[in-house]
Design a protein around this motif. Structure first.
Motif, PDB file in Angstrom:
ATOM      1  N   TYR A 134       0.449  -1.107   0.174  1.00 34.01           N
ATOM      2  CA  TYR A 134      -0.072  -0.149   0.179  1.00 34.01           C
ATOM      3  C   TYR A 134       1.128   1.215  -0.061  1.00 34.01           C
ATOM      4  O   TYR A 134       1.853   0.384   0.543  1.00 34.01           O
ATOM      5  CB  TYR A 134      -0.880  -0.077   0.925  1.00 34.01           C
ATOM      6  N   HIS A 135       0.059   2.144  -0.560  1.00 32.21           N
ATOM      7  CA  HIS A 135       0.798   3.424  -0.069  1.00 32.21           C
ATOM      8  C   HIS A 135       0.758   4.347   1.524  1.00 32.21           C
ATOM      9  O   HIS A 135      -0.342   4.040   1.463  1.00 32.21           O
ATOM     10  CB  HIS A 135       0.450   4.522  -1.384  1.00 32.21           C
ATOM     11  N   GLU A 136       1.359   4.857   1.411  1.00 31.90           N
ATOM     12  CA  GLU A 136       1.811   5.974   2.998  1.00 31.90           C
ATOM     13  C   GLU A 136       0.887   7.240   2.689  1.00 31.90           C
ATOM     14  O   GLU A 136       1.385   8.476   1.799  1.00 31.90           O
ATOM     15  CB  GLU A 136       2.278   5.837   3.910  1.00 31.90           C
ATOM     16  N   VAL A 137      -0.975   7.338   2.841  1.00 32.57           N
ATOM     17  CA  VAL A 137      -1.621   8.238   2.420  1.00 32.57           C
ATOM     18  C   VAL A 137      -1.480   9.614   3.201  1.00 32.57           C
ATOM     19  O   VAL A 137      -1.534   9.239   4.890  1.00 32.57           O
ATOM     20  CB  VAL A 137      -2.600   7.700   1.837  1.00 32.57           C
ATOM     21  N   ILE A 172     -13.838  -1.723  11.643  1.00 31.63           N
ATOM     22  CA  ILE A 172     -14.278  -3.377  10.544  1.00 31.63           C
ATOM     23  C   ILE A 172     -13.796  -2.817   8.923  1.00 31.63           C
ATOM     24  O   ILE A 172     -13.316  -3.998   8.350  1.00 31.63           O
ATOM     25  CB  ILE A 172     -15.373  -3.426  11.068  1.00 31.63           C
ATOM     26  N   GLY A 173     -14.025  -1.578   8.458  1.00 29.59           N
ATOM     27  CA  GLY A 173     -14.321  -1.375   7.930  1.00 29.59           C
ATOM     28  C   GLY A 173     -13.240  -1.091   7.246  1.00 29.59           C
ATOM     29  O   GLY A 173     -13.188  -0.771   5.827  1.00 29.59           O
ATOM     30  N   ALA A 174     -12.240  -0.732   7.810  1.00 30.18           N
ATOM     31  CA  ALA A 174     -10.639  -0.408   7.397  1.00 30.18           C
ATOM     32  C   ALA A 174     -10.415  -1.940   6.477  1.00 30.18           C
ATOM     33  O   ALA A 174      -9.471  -1.837   5.604  1.00 30.18           O
ATOM     34  CB  ALA A 174      -9.190  -0.589   8.161  1.00 30.18           C
ATOM     35  N   GLU A 175     -10.583  -3.007   7.092  1.00 32.02           N
ATOM     36  CA  GLU A 175     -11.531  -4.208   6.190  1.00 32.02           C
ATOM     37  C   GLU A 175     -11.429  -4.183   4.780  1.00 32.02           C
ATOM     38  O   GLU A 175     -10.937  -5.840   4.342  1.00 32.02           O
ATOM     39  CB  GLU A 175     -11.356  -5.489   7.307  1.00 32.02           C
ATOM     40  N   VAL A 194     -13.366   3.890   3.270  1.00 37.13           N
ATOM     41  CA  VAL A 194     -14.649   2.909   4.410  1.00 37.13           C
ATOM     42  C   VAL A 194     -14.634   3.947   5.738  1.00 37.13           C
ATOM     43  O   VAL A 194     -15.543   4.042   6.733  1.00 37.13           O
ATOM     44  CB  VAL A 194     -14.678   1.377   4.531  1.00 37.13           C
ATOM     45  N   SER A 195     -12.886   3.182   6.276  1.00 35.47           N
ATOM     46  CA  SER A 195     -13.116   4.440   7.496  1.00 35.47           C
ATOM     47  C   SER A 195     -13.599   5.666   7.502  1.00 35.47           C
ATOM     48  O   SER A 195     -14.293   6.000   8.281  1.00 35.47           O
ATOM     49  CB  SER A 195     -11.578   3.878   8.221  1.00 35.47           C
ATOM     50  N   ARG A 236      -2.468   4.702   5.055  1.00 38.50           N
ATOM     51  CA  ARG A 236      -2.790   4.069   4.087  1.00 38.50           C
ATOM     52  C   ARG A 236      -5.296   4.819   3.924  1.00 38.50           C
ATOM     53  O   ARG A 236      -5.198   4.637   2.457  1.00 38.50           O
ATOM     54  CB  ARG A 236      -3.411   1.826   3.710  1.00 38.50           C
ATOM     55  N   GLY A 237      -5.445   5.087   4.468  1.00 36.69           N
ATOM     56  CA  GLY A 237      -6.550   6.024   4.860  1.00 36.69           C
ATOM     57  C   GLY A 237      -7.240   5.403   6.084  1.00 36.69           C
ATOM     58  O   GLY A 237      -8.135   6.086   6.674  1.00 36.69           O
ATOM     59  N   GLU A 238      -6.888   4.468   6.729  1.00 35.59           N
ATOM     60  CA  GLU A 238      -7.816   4.102   7.956  1.00 35.59           C
ATOM     61  C   GLU A 238      -7.197   4.861   9.292  1.00 35.59           C
ATOM     62  O   GLU A 238      -8.627   4.901  10.224  1.00 35.59           O
ATOM     63  CB  GLU A 238      -7.733   2.868   8.047  1.00 35.59           C
TER      64      GLU A 238
END
Length: 286
Positions: free
Chosen positions: A25-28, A129-132, A137-138, A151-153
């Motif tokens: 993944y990319h660090e954002v 849970i959404g991060a999965e 989603v998080s 990664r957005g979470e």
């Protein structure tokens, strides 16, 4: 039993990519905010042990590829539920647009089932849970306005930006987020000023917000799809105070304080772009 819940779209006020991580993944680091364009999710319990998906819009998968399906499946497995669920998606957010429509549908499904099944999960537990399911989603579970990292979470909520009008325009093309990230070259790219944007939002400084918009993924998408750059130029010419591509694209948005100017931008874009929307900034959690 039935339960209905809104799933608002988001835009990126900033989107920065710091580096590629060892996990692929990319660090954002990005600032997102919700807007008054939303799908509506209707959840209906079924006696049969299954998940079914129905949508009012085309190009929405009705199987396990659908993020709302994945959200329901994940909750059922985690809590050993045998309840069937029918998910109807009243689709208003354009598909594959950089507006997190699928992620917001998944987040709304998590929140709706949490209530329907009396799971009593906290917002943070739902977001974890959404991060999965997916990177956006998080944020969509929290809604409102937030800085998202990792990664957005990793979510840090911040105040809402000052209210304004937003004109969105999506050309008739789809953009693969994975492809955009794969082709991203961070050497020499101009990085958004994330901290300045946070300060501008906290100070309700609309002009500074408009002037600090930034998205490193434009360096890929605008080069590959000249139509996206053309929309940016048109919005700027028509008088938007700030213009940016949301997410990996292809949707472009423009900000303005005045309804009359938003209407003029909207009318000017309708001539060559089918999917144009004129909405308000939400910025606060539902």
């Amino acid at each position: 039993m039935k339960h209905s819940i809104k799933a608002p779209a988001k835009i990126n006020l900033t989107l920065d990519v710091l580096h590629k991580r060892e996990d692929g993944y990319h660090e954002v680091e990005m600032i997102m905010t919700t807007i008054d364009l939303a799908d509506r999710i209707e959840l209906t319990t079924l006696k049969e042990d299954l998940i079914s998906i129905e949508s009012s819009g085309g190009f929405v998968p009705s199987d396990s590829r659908n993020l709302a399906y994945q959200a329901a499946d994940l909750l059922r497995n985690k809590f050993g539920r045998k309840d069937g669920i029918h998910i109807f998606i009243d689709k208003q957010i354009p598909v594959s647009a950089g507006l997190a429509g699928g992620s917001s549908d998944a987040a709304a499904t998590l929140k709706g089932l949490n209530q329907l099944w009396h799971l009593n999960l906290t917002t943070k537990e739902l977001a974890d849970i959404g991060a999965e399911i997916g990177s956006d989603v998080s944020f969509c579970v929290y809604g409102g306005t937030a800085l998202a990292k990792g990664r957005g979470e990793i979510i840090r909520q911040i105040p809402a930006p000052p209210p304004c009008w937003i004109v969105l325009a999506k050309p008739t093309l789809g953009v693969s987020t994975a492809d955009v990230y794969r082709q991203l070259n961070l050497d020499g790219v101009a990085h958004p000023q994330t901290e300045i944007m946070i300060n501008a939002i906290e100070q309700k400084d609309y002009n500074l917000i408009s002037n600090t918009l930034g998205n490193v993924l434009e360096s890929v998408t605008l080069q590959q799809y000249p139509e996206v750059n053309h929309i940016k130029e048109q919005m700027d010419r028509l008088g938007a105070d700030g213009v940016l591509m949301s997410g990996s694209g292809p949707t472009v948005f423009g900000l303005t304080l005045h309804e009359s100017r938003a209407q003029r931008i909207y009318n000017g874009l309708r001539g060559f772009c089918n999917e144009v929307y004129m909405v308000r900034m939400l910025g606060e959690p539902e």
